[in-house]
Write an enzyme that holds these catalytic residues in place. Structure first.
Site, short mmCIF file in Angstrom:
data_model
loop_
_atom_site.label_atom_id
_atom_site.label_comp_id
_atom_site.label_asym_id
_atom_site.label_seq_id
_atom_site.Cartn_x
_atom_site.Cartn_y
_atom_site.Cartn_z
CG ASP A 447 -1.92 1.10 1.25
OD1 ASP A 447 -1.73 2.09 0.50
OD2 ASP A 447 -2.89 1.00 2.02
CG HIS A 448 3.30 3.97 -3.14
ND1 HIS A 448 4.29 4.23 -2.23
CD2 HIS A 448 3.84 4.23 -4.36
CE1 HIS A 448 5.37 4.63 -2.86
NE2 HIS A 448 5.13 4.65 -4.16
#
Length: 477
Positions: A447-448
């Site tokens: 999850d950036h």
């Protein structure tokens, strides 16, 4: 609670997971007339997460089973009635003769505590059950007289025939009964704008079929309206009906439905980044063979996945920031001091992701035992909903299918997922020479929002370094 309510206890479909709204009845283990005891399994249901066995919370005799196998029931709906004092006599017998009058569209709800599984609460429901036609030998049919009798007891009409409810404005019409049709057929009718009450059923026991809906749609089409030209694909194959005859349509429900919703939500909520690395795992494969001969690992499942899981746990220990979750509501990043390691498992009911609680605290033999139990339970379809809750990171082993790697989608609420590809013998430069080596490709999706490229790269590089030189499991642990 009245004496009648205390005697005839209704068991309602509980929420056996976390906020589930419905479950499909897979199998009944009891029928009307059977004696049951508190804690005895009465049926198996499939929720959006797993198959679960439901225990009866009462001692007594089954008086009514409200739904047949294969029916999806809303949480909070009564599914079975138990007579907890059968020795009191057949108080329901007179009312049973008035079953047609007593079987109403809406069932009365007993007051007081609802019977539910320990630890779960039954959500309130306004579900209404339609009257069903009697079928000799069917579970649902055999329970109707008893069900009507019990309902008469609950409504306070024991010992006498139940009078028909007074009509508010006009006499009740038989056509008010809800037409019988399966959910896919109801959806088709809705899409075509067809009122099922106007459709003539041709299926068994008055069930409306897909063909009945299409026939009704054709009959209601304006005669003067020119038919629309058929699509080229339909013309080539002999029309839409011919195409449909060559298709198999499977209702989307249970685990498959929940997985689809979760993956869509994850893919379009968390910005995914996937990084790849190819690594020489020859030493790891040799270690796997050595561990199989180790007395401390006797009787345990030892395979490459075990060491990949251990490598991931060590990488998380070195980079704890990746073991986190994004809290959108509170606008917080929640870092976790524990690792609930999820293992994606393909089952006959669909993909599920049970997890090993506090995996970071387990020794290698303990981790092997937990992995073996997790896989065996998943294959049997007995994974409990609690075993799939609270995961922090996940591994998906696509290598068992001969696949090199993939771009896995995050399990909702988690920050990272590692894809472990197939281990293959490939030419590899080793100590300055090209030699055949055992090689695999790893892919890490994260999850950036909370994991930047540097952190994700460090975690993936650490996993690869451990698998290339597994002695780091000792020096880095």
């Amino acid at each position: 609670m009245t004496a009648t309510e205390q005697r005839f206890r209704e068991f309602k479909m509980p929420d056996v997971g976390e906020g589930l709204t419905e479950a499909e009845i897979l199998k009944w283990y009891v029928q009307p007339g059977d004696t049951v005891t508190d804690g005895q399994v009465i049926c198996e249901v499939e929720t959006a997460k797993a198959a679960v066995e439901l225990p009866c919370p009462y001692d007594g005799v089954v008086q009514a089973v409200h739904f047949d196998e294969g029916v999806t029931v809303d949480v909070g709906t009564s599914i079975i009635v138990v007579d907890t004092n059968p020795g009191a006599g057949p108080a329901e017998a007179p009312a049973a003769q008035a079953a047609p009058a007593a079987e109403a569209e809406e069932e009365a709800e007993p007051q007081g505590r609802q019977a539910v599984l320990v630890g779960y609460g039954a959500a309130p429901s306004s579900t209404k059950r339609r009257a069903r036609k009697a079928q000799p030998g069917a579970a649902g049919a055999s329970s109707e007289p008893a069900a009507a009798a019990v309902q008469a007891e609950l409504n306070g009409h024991a010992g006498a025939a139940v009078p028909s409810a007074p009509a508010p404005a006009a006499p009740s019409l038989p056509t008010a009964e809800r037409p019988l049709a399966k959910p896919p057929v109801r959806k088709l009718a809705k899409d075509l704008g067809i009122d099922l009450a106007t459709v003539t059923p041709t299926g068994p026991d008055g069930v409306i079929t897909r063909e009945d809906v299409h026939a009704a749609a054709s009959a209601t089409a304006p005669a003067a309206e020119a038919p629309a030209p058929a699509p080229a694909a339909a013309v080539a194959t002999g029309g839409s009906e011919a195409v449909r005859a060559r298709e198999t349509r499977i209702p989307i429900k249970g685990v498959r439905k929940a997985t689809a919703q979760a993956m869509v939500n994850s893919a379009f909520t968390a910005p995914h980044v996937t990084e790849f690395i190819t690594v020489d795992v020859t030493r790891t494969m040799k270690l796997v063979q050595e561990l199989k001969q180790d007395p401390d690992m006797a009787g345990l499942r030892v395979n490459p996945l075990l060491l990949v899981a251990k490598a991931l746990l060590v990488a998380i220990k070195r980079n704890p920031e990746i073991n986190a979750a994004w809290d959108e509501e509170n606008q917080e990043i929640v870092r976790k001091d524990y690792v609930n390691l999820g293992i994606a498992a393909a089952t006959p009911r669909g993909l599920i992701v049970p997890n090993i609680k506090d995996a970071e605290a387990k020794t290698l033999p303990q981790l092997a035992a937990a992995l073996g139990e997790l896989v065996a339970t998943a294959r049997e379809g007995k994974t409990a909903p609690g075993d799939m809750a609270g995961g922090t990171v996940t591994i998906t082993n696509v290598g068992v299918f001969g696949v090199d790697t993939g771009t896995p989608i995050l399990n909702p609420g988690e920050s990272a997922i590692l894809a472990f590809g197939a281990v293959k013998l490939q030419p590899w430069v080793h100590k300055g020479k090209v030699k055949p080596r055992q090689v695999t490709t790893l892919a890490l999706s994260f999850d950036h929002r909370l994991v930047d490229g540097e952190l994700g790269s460090k975690v993936l590089a650490d996993i690869a370094a451990i698998l290339e030189h597994p002695k780091r499991l000792i020096t880095w642990a």
